[in-house]
Design an enzyme around this catalytic site. Sequence first.
Site, short mmCIF file in Angstrom:
data_model
loop_
_atom_site.label_atom_id
_atom_site.label_comp_id
_atom_site.label_asym_id
_atom_site.label_seq_id
_atom_site.Cartn_x
_atom_site.Cartn_y
_atom_site.Cartn_z
N GLU A 261 33.97 25.25 -2.76
CA GLU A 261 34.91 24.75 -3.78
C GLU A 261 36.17 25.60 -3.92
O GLU A 261 36.54 26.03 -5.02
CB GLU A 261 34.20 24.63 -5.13
CG GLU A 261 33.00 23.68 -5.09
CD GLU A 261 32.21 23.65 -6.38
OE1 GLU A 261 32.62 24.29 -7.37
OE2 GLU A 261 31.16 22.97 -6.41
N GLU A 372 24.91 17.65 -1.56
CA GLU A 372 24.42 17.74 -2.95
C GLU A 372 24.37 16.35 -3.56
O GLU A 372 24.93 16.09 -4.63
CB GLU A 372 25.32 18.66 -3.77
CG GLU A 372 25.47 20.06 -3.19
CD GLU A 372 26.35 20.99 -4.04
OE1 GLU A 372 26.50 20.72 -5.25
OE2 GLU A 372 26.86 21.98 -3.50
#
Length: 463
Positions: A261, A372
């Site tokens: 991220e 995810e």
Amino acid sequence: MKSKFLLMLISVVFFLNACSKDDNDAVETLETPVANAPKDVNDNGFKAKWNYVSHSKSYLLDVSTSEDFTTILPNYNSKEVTDLNEVVTGLTGGTQYYYRVRAKTEAQISDYSNVISVVTTGSNGIPEDPTFLKVKVNKLANPFFVGMAIKASQLTNGTPYDVILRNEFSSISAEYEMKMDQISTASGVYNWTVADKIVAYGNTNNINVHGHALVWHNAVPQWLKDFSGTDAEFAAEVKKYITDVVTHYAGKVKSWDVVNEAVDDNGGAMRNTIFLQRMGPNYVKDCFQWARNAAIAAGDTLLLLFYNDYATSTNIAKQDKVFAILEDLKTAKVIDGVGFQMHNTYLSPTKAQIETDLNRAVAKGLKIHVSELDIQVNQFNDISSFTNERRLAQKAKYKEMVKIYNALPAANKYALTIWGMKDNESWIPYSTELNHPGNDWPLLYDSNFAVKSSHTGFLEGLD
């Protein structure tokens, strides 16, 4: 004579007008009807409704169990109806149906209306498919890892977690316990206990271990946050951490999310993290290079290195920035793949958005990890229980995601990982960032470890 001529002229005009009117009537096209939301939905049927269309004499109603109407119910295949509604009966409870209508005259039939979705109440009584996920995946021509995010506390032999993991899954990712603030307690000082348990479980049970994650701005240990040395010394500490962790797990952890991220959600810029502030804009490449160097030095030439991020399918500015980073890493020959988190909802992203995102990675020759995956069904807090409609919508979305992934070229497949086992233990209902602290049911198993329709959807996506 004048009156006779006038009478003839009037007759001609009247005749022409009449012909013109007849011609207009003959070529006038029926408007397309608009189908409305159903009424009186019950276990066995519902009332289908639609708007009036001028000049129509009747309507043709189709009812199907598939949105593309490839399977139309025998009694409702262009069923002719003279009213603006029809009570549809003889259906199965807890089942997804679709209907559409066309207007009809003696000579014409209009285009199809919009399609209306309806789920009957009750239960269809059909049990979910009990096939183990990895068993079906491993029979594919081009199989891939089926992953699960886990906690070390779930890895006790004989527990329901353990049984499901060994039966269903071929890969595991630590949900949180292999991040930097869990392992690094001080400069050069590490607590390996929990992470070692996770890795040993995978290795003992022939389950792939994916490392998550070496560098993430939300998992910085306090000692590193407070580090008072120079920026160069800060970078050296990060390098040492990456080197030591990759070396410790060389040959045992088969892949790592090196950086997680790094791109901001707004404007496609780098996220303003402590790593960007202290190491500069090239920190992502530096981290990958250190991880690669450590693996090679440890003799682990097969280690796969991934960049991992979220919401790139719908946020195009973010997607563009992520792929600019990936291009840079690819040019430097330090990256093998990209993780698409896919914390999706039953409404978004669309199939086209997901395919566009993943195909950019295919074009770069990168391995793809849907890293995810979970699918929210209550993002607006508009339901207080898991309804049949949302259950089937979630099933369809899981099926869609798996179908998209399974269609990727063999060389680009790595793993498809579900982010958690049971609904009641998912991070989603408790996340303040998502701004919906109500109930949700985003995973493949309910609170009692029973498989859900989403699990069956996953299996159907492999067909």
